[in-house]
Design a protein around this motif. Structure first.
Motif, mmCIF file in Angstrom:
data_model
loop_
_atom_site.group_PDB
_atom_site.id
_atom_site.type_symbol
_atom_site.label_atom_id
_atom_site.label_comp_id
_atom_site.label_asym_id
_atom_site.label_seq_id
_atom_site.Cartn_x
_atom_site.Cartn_y
_atom_site.Cartn_z
ATOM 1 N N THR A 90 0.843 -1.200 0.000
ATOM 2 C CA THR A 90 0.000 0.000 0.000
ATOM 3 C C THR A 90 0.878 1.250 0.000
ATOM 4 O O THR A 90 1.908 1.301 0.695
ATOM 5 C CB THR A 90 -0.924 -0.012 1.226
ATOM 6 N N ALA A 91 0.463 2.251 -0.778
ATOM 7 C CA ALA A 91 1.257 3.480 -0.914
ATOM 8 C C ALA A 91 1.583 4.058 0.449
ATOM 9 O O ALA A 91 0.710 4.191 1.313
ATOM 10 C CB ALA A 91 0.491 4.498 -1.756
ATOM 11 N N GLY A 92 2.848 4.409 0.612
ATOM 12 C CA GLY A 92 3.295 5.052 1.834
ATOM 13 C C GLY A 92 3.666 4.096 2.938
ATOM 14 O O GLY A 92 4.207 4.512 3.976
ATOM 15 N N ASN A 93 3.409 2.780 2.788
ATOM 16 C CA ASN A 93 3.680 1.819 3.865
ATOM 17 C C ASN A 93 5.186 1.604 4.008
ATOM 18 O O ASN A 93 5.839 1.063 3.105
ATOM 19 C CB ASN A 93 2.990 0.490 3.565
ATOM 20 N N TRP A 153 2.407 5.680 10.596
ATOM 21 C CA TRP A 153 2.329 4.210 10.544
ATOM 22 C C TRP A 153 2.928 3.576 11.808
ATOM 23 O O TRP A 153 2.940 2.360 11.941
ATOM 24 C CB TRP A 153 3.081 3.673 9.329
ATOM 25 N N THR A 192 -4.147 1.139 9.314
ATOM 26 C CA THR A 192 -3.320 2.119 8.599
ATOM 27 C C THR A 192 -3.637 3.508 9.146
ATOM 28 O O THR A 192 -4.681 3.709 9.779
ATOM 29 C CB THR A 192 -3.643 2.095 7.093
ATOM 30 N N SER A 213 -3.131 -4.218 4.333
ATOM 31 C CA SER A 213 -3.604 -2.954 4.907
ATOM 32 C C SER A 213 -5.121 -2.915 4.859
ATOM 33 O O SER A 213 -5.742 -3.222 3.833
ATOM 34 C CB SER A 213 -3.038 -1.764 4.126
ATOM 35 N N THR A 257 -6.592 5.291 3.278
ATOM 36 C CA THR A 257 -5.270 5.238 3.906
ATOM 37 C C THR A 257 -4.555 6.557 3.681
ATOM 38 O O THR A 257 -4.526 7.084 2.561
ATOM 39 C CB THR A 257 -4.447 4.092 3.329
ATOM 40 N N PRO A 305 -1.276 8.014 3.169
ATOM 41 C CA PRO A 305 0.091 7.559 2.877
ATOM 42 C C PRO A 305 1.150 8.339 3.630
ATOM 43 O O PRO A 305 2.267 7.823 3.826
ATOM 44 C CB PRO A 305 0.211 7.764 1.366
ATOM 45 N N ASN A 306 0.802 9.545 4.039
ATOM 46 C CA ASN A 306 1.771 10.370 4.753
ATOM 47 C C ASN A 306 1.511 10.387 6.248
ATOM 48 O O ASN A 306 2.094 11.175 6.979
ATOM 49 C CB ASN A 306 1.724 11.810 4.215
#
Length: 583
Positions: A413-416, A582, A484, A447, A576, A578-579
């Protein structure tokens, strides 16, 4: 005599000698002697004297019984030799055939020395020394046989002397000794038993499938014909024969012409860890192989030891090799299974007492020994590890754990930041003292973005047409129900009078922001035709404690809007961030 001898004068000496000799002959042969002198010659006449009557002399002689004589030399059957001696305790057979001059029956007797006496009244004869054997009374010219059980003497050979003696009632007699000829003749050779004192496992304490060295501590004093070959048999039970060997399982065999024989036994796994008793039997053998002598001291017993080994665990799969999809908060936790089809204990799978497991993020501190943490480490107790099967050395186990909704995601997943990681299962199997562990290939935890809005309404209150809410904001609270960091996508509908219209307040009359505001300065305008993403900055949860953020709302009522109650709905969708955080 019939006539007298006349006196002769002046006879020569030679004549006198002849006269004396003749007179003696006359006496011996009964002759008469006449002397005549004719014409100056001297004549001697001899004539036989006739007796007055006949005379006789009686002749006498006593013929003694003669002993029988060998017609077939005595022999050992079978013949013993230095390379084929007779065992101590075995029967040595002697045979011979004799002929008696008077056709008397006879005995064959074998002695340890050259001396024998006939039996009284034709009975059984006896040796001057030690009697080896005496046959039964045997008819003349028939073969006689006697059996001697070989005694234990220190020497490896012993001379023998055979005689045949008849059964004459008054003058029984025996032949001269006969020691036979060739290999079947005297001496006979003796095979002594080896002496087995003990057995030792010189290479011991091996794992299942290991190789053990077993030594028979044995000696053999015989040297004639070369050192005896010592042959050992290691048996699983106390049952053995010189001709057939072990009655049950033969662990190993070995041979040697030197003292102390050894052999190697390789175990076949799986084998329980314990001591195993074995039985060592030894015999000697010779080049011709006819006589084999079991050792005194058979059997010698000892043990070999199979040691405990740790179970070995492999072929582990987590979630059947598939990625793990979690439930969101409020739904039951997802049960995830770790399975090993190969839990191997070479002491036998019955030796395995239990198993435990761990499902964990591969980068967690301690690996499969990590501390329990619902974010990244799920230790699995033995009660949750079940044995599915057990056969031979191999068992299979399945361990299970329930993963929380906020377990760390490792997908792409983007940003993970954990996209390069994964989740692994470990299973550890235990026996009574040791353990072994194996791990699976990694899979991902997927995610899952999810939210919950705690309020069921956005209450704007009562507002006059042509006015707005100003700085009086309604609020909604957004909870993170996934694993997330969270944003929210928001869309809405027009508000309809009484929920049915036709009078309405357009959706874009609503403004919202992540902080309080005065209407007209709201960050976002609601749309009924498009989705607005709000960066609400809700971090990924790390426990069941709610993680939330608020959204603030305001509305303007267009001038001329008929009075009444207006209803609409705003939709919040999880996205989610991404920024986001996490963790």
């Amino acid at each position: 005599m019939a006539e007298k001898i006349k006196r002769i004068k002046s006879l020569p000496i030679f004549l006198i000698f002849c006269l004396i000799t003749s007179t003696i002959a006359a006496v011996v042969f009964n002759l008469n002697i006449n002397w005549n002198f004719q014409r100056g010659e001297q004549v001697i006449q001899l004539s036989r004297v006739v007796e007055a009557q006949n005379d006789t002399a009686t002749t006498t002689v006593t013929v003694r019984n003669a002993p029988p004589a060998f017609t077939v030399d005595p022999a050992e059957v079978p013949a013993s030799s230095s390379t084929n001696p007779t065992n101590v305790g075995d029967v040595l057979v002697f045979t011979a055939t004799a002929d008696d001059p008077e056709d008397n029956s006879y005995y064959l007797i074998v002695c340890d020395s050259d001396g024998v006496s006939p039996g009284a009244g034709g009975g059984v004869p006896s040796c001057t020394g030690t009697t080896f054997c005496v046959s039964s009374l045997t008819a003349d010219t028939a073969q006689a046989t006697c059996n001697y059980t070989v005694g234990s003497i220190a020497a490896e050979q012993d001379d023998w002397f055979a005689f045949v003696c008849d059964n004459h009632a008054t003058e029984a007699d025996c032949s001269s000794s006969n020691q036979g000829t060739g290999v079947s003749g005297s001496p006979y050779y003796i095979n002594h038993a080896p002496v087995l004192t003990s057995a030792t496992t010189t290479v011991n304490n091996q794992e299942p499938g290991g190789t053990f060295t077993i030594q028979a501590n044995v000696t053999d004093s015989d040297v004639l014909g070369g050192a005896d070959v010592l042959e050992m048999h290691v048996c699983s039970t106390n049952s053995w024969a010189t001709s057939t060997g072990c009655a049950a399982t033969t662990l190993c065999t070995g041979t040697s012409t030197s003292p102390n024989v050894s052999c190697q036994y390789t175990d076949t796994a799986p084998t329980p860890d314990q001591d195993y008793t074995y039985y060592v039997f030894v015999k000697d053998t010779h080049p011709l192989g006819a006589h084999q002598m079991p050792a005194s001291g058979n059997p010698a017993t000892s043990t070999y030891t199979i040691i405990n080994v740790a179970p070995q665990v492999s072929n582990i799969t987590l979630n059947n090799g598939s990625n793990i999809q979690l439930n969101i908060k409020g739904a039951p936790d997802v049960t995830v299974y770790a399975t090993s089809t190969s839990v191997v204990d070479q002491n036998g799978c019955a030796d395995i007492t239990s198993a435990t497991g761990t499902i964990y993020w591969n980068a967690v501190t301690g690996g499969y020994n990590c501390a329990a943490d619902d974010n990244n480490c799920y230790p699995i107790a033995a009660v949750n590890c079940v044995q599915n099967s057990c056969a031979g050395a191999v068992a299979s186990y399945t361990c299970s754990a329930s993963l929380k909704y906020y377990a760390l995601p490792t997908d792409s997943t983007a940003g993970n930041p954990y996209a390069a990681d994964g989740w692994i299962a470990a299973i550890r199997a235990f026996d009574e003292a040791l353990s072994g562990v194996g791990t699976s290939s990694p899979v991902d935890v997927i995610s899952s973005a999810a939210l919950e809005v705690t309020e069921t309404q956005i209450p704007y209150g009562t507002i006059q047409a042509g006015l707005d809410t100003g700085d009086a904001n309604a609020t909604t609270t957004v909870l993170n129900y996934g694993n997330t960091p969270l944003d929210s996508d928001i869309t809405g509908t027009d508000m309809l009078k009484n929920g049915t219209g036709p009078d309405s307040i357009p959706a874009n009359q609503q403004e919202f922001a992540t902080s309080t505001f005065t209407y007209g300065s709201g960050t976002f305008t609601l749309s009924s035709t498009s989705t607005v993403t709000v960066d609400i900055e809700v971090a990924r949860p790390t426990s069941t404690t709610d993680i939330s953020d608020q959204i603030f709302w305001g509305i303007a009522i267009p001038a001329g809007t008929p009075s009444g109650d207006y209803y609409g709905s705003n939709t919040f969708s999880a996205a989610t961030d991404p920024n986001g955080n996490w963790n």
